[in-house]
Scaffold this active site. Sequence first.
Site, PDB file in Angstrom:
ATOM      1  CB  CYS A   1      34.923  22.664  15.320  1.00 51.57           C
ATOM      2  SG  CYS A   1      35.639  22.311  13.708  1.00 51.57           S
TER       3      CYS A   1
ATOM      4  CG  HIS B   1      52.386   7.246   7.164  1.00 49.08           C
ATOM      5  ND1 HIS B   1      51.899   7.080   5.896  1.00 49.08           N
ATOM      6  CD2 HIS B   1      52.804   6.011   7.561  1.00 49.08           C
ATOM      7  CE1 HIS B   1      52.010   5.810   5.534  1.00 49.08           C
ATOM      8  NE2 HIS B   1      52.553   5.140   6.534  1.00 49.08           N
TER       9      HIS B   1
ATOM     10  CB  THR C   1      33.623  20.152   9.626  1.00 54.16           C
ATOM     11  OG1 THR C   1      34.463  21.296   9.897  1.00 54.16           O
ATOM     12  CG2 THR C   1      32.299  20.621   9.048  1.00 54.16           C
TER      13      THR C   1
ATOM     14  CG  HIS D   1      56.680   7.769   7.670  1.00 53.64           C
ATOM     15  ND1 HIS D   1      56.031   8.221   6.546  1.00 53.64           N
ATOM     16  CD2 HIS D   1      56.637   6.421   7.625  1.00 53.64           C
ATOM     17  CE1 HIS D   1      55.597   7.181   5.845  1.00 53.64           C
ATOM     18  NE2 HIS D   1      55.960   6.077   6.479  1.00 53.64           N
TER      19      HIS D   1
ATOM     20  CG  ASP E   1      33.081  24.938  17.478  1.00 53.62           C
ATOM     21  OD1 ASP E   1      32.736  23.743  17.646  1.00 53.62           O
ATOM     22  OD2 ASP E   1      32.955  25.522  16.387  1.00 53.62           O
TER      23      ASP E   1
HETATM   24  C1  RB5 Z   1      30.415  26.547  13.660  1.00 50.96           C
HETATM   25  O1  RB5 Z   1      29.122  26.790  13.194  1.00 50.96           O
HETATM   26  C2  RB5 Z   1      31.205  25.772  12.623  1.00 50.96           C
HETATM   27  O2  RB5 Z   1      31.565  26.613  11.586  1.00 50.96           O
HETATM   28  C3  RB5 Z   1      32.421  25.143  13.258  1.00 50.96           C
HETATM   29  O3  RB5 Z   1      32.024  24.295  14.287  1.00 50.96           O
HETATM   30  C4  RB5 Z   1      33.308  24.303  12.363  1.00 50.96           C
HETATM   31  O4  RB5 Z   1      32.593  23.365  11.656  1.00 50.96           O
HETATM   32  C5  RB5 Z   1      34.269  25.036  11.550  1.00 50.96           C
HETATM   33  O5  RB5 Z   1      35.098  24.479  10.816  1.00 50.96           O
END
Ligand code: RB5
Length: 143
Positions: free
Chosen positions: A65, A98, A67, A133, A8
């Site tokens: 993304c 694993h 995180t 595993h 994203d």
């Molecule tokens: C987008 O702002 C953010 O929520 C997305 O990139 C991500 O971190 C979601 O888990």
Amino acid sequence: MVIAVASDHGGFELKNKVREHLRKRGIKVVDLGTDSEESVDYPIYGKACAEAVASGKADLGVVCCGTGIGISIAANKVKGIRCGLCTSVEMAELTKKHNNANMIALGGRTTDPELAMKIVDKWLDTEFEGGRHQRRVDMLDEM
Ligand code: RB5
């Protein structure tokens, strides 16, 4: 080997860096977007990358993304996908050894790009251990 990448907006910059890093390793990369920092919905991109891997169009996938959390959740909803969210080189090693992870997720806002490339390399250069595993991976794939 073909690796699909997708992100994203929060993972856009890191995804591009991963794409170029993989190409430098001589790997064919399919970039499924996104193509700018304009806000988009990570489930769309996690699903697209996971479906490319599950269908065999790509051998492996890397998704990013902000995180790595949301896009890994999306990818793991596709049958046959084992997407490990990695924030360290050790996690990259263990998710291949694993979990035989066929995808990894990275956080563009949480993981330094230099570390992210080390994570990608460790995941690619590590072998699945099989044995006990394999039984657990089979259980995942049957869910
Ligand atoms: C987008 O702002 C953010 O929520 C997305 O990139 C991500 O971190 C979601 O888990």
